[in-house]
Scaffold this active site. Sequence first.
Site, short mmCIF file in Angstrom:
data_model
loop_
_atom_site.label_atom_id
_atom_site.label_comp_id
_atom_site.label_asym_id
_atom_site.label_seq_id
_atom_site.Cartn_x
_atom_site.Cartn_y
_atom_site.Cartn_z
N GLU A 1 0.83 -1.21 0.00
CA GLU A 1 0.00 0.00 0.00
C GLU A 1 0.86 1.26 0.00
O GLU A 1 0.57 2.22 -0.72
CB GLU A 1 -0.91 0.05 1.25
N CYS B 1 -2.82 -3.02 7.44
CA CYS B 1 -2.37 -3.00 8.83
C CYS B 1 -2.54 -1.58 9.38
O CYS B 1 -2.93 -0.67 8.66
CB CYS B 1 -0.91 -3.44 8.92
#
Length: 158
Positions: free
Chosen positions: A59, A87
């Site tokens: 990401e 996360c």
Amino acid sequence: MTNLENIDETFMREALSLARQAWAEGEVPVGAVVVKDGAIIGRGFNRPISGHDPTAHAEIQAMRAAAQHLGNYRLPGCTLYVTIEPCTMCAGAIIHARIARVVYGARDAKTGAHGSVVDLFAEPRLNFHAEVLGGVLAEDCGKMLSDFFAERRAQKQG
């Protein structure tokens, strides 16, 4: 299937392709793309091992590329597609970047920040909230991770 579901699956398949590239390089197979106005403006896959960088998640890589493309650290109007639930680090970066929408594949029971462990995206005290959709091609995304870790365990035993 709606047009948006088709679009989500199309871009998730691109993220899966990047996850395969991570696997080929010995990284945990996670891939991500950032899309704006129907075009991919950032791509990334996990590189923390090879890059000696704990922040080099898929990401983050995709958002860095998109920010360079736009010439702005904010990414309003963008959708991030990622093969696994982000996360807490990545969720924080998504919030700071003002990503409008996050679409992910498999849930992450150990580190997921969209309800699996915590839900940063729903934290009312934060000043920005992205729309989040999980479960797009979840079986394919989850299987890739399961197969990767099974291969790793077999290598350690052999």
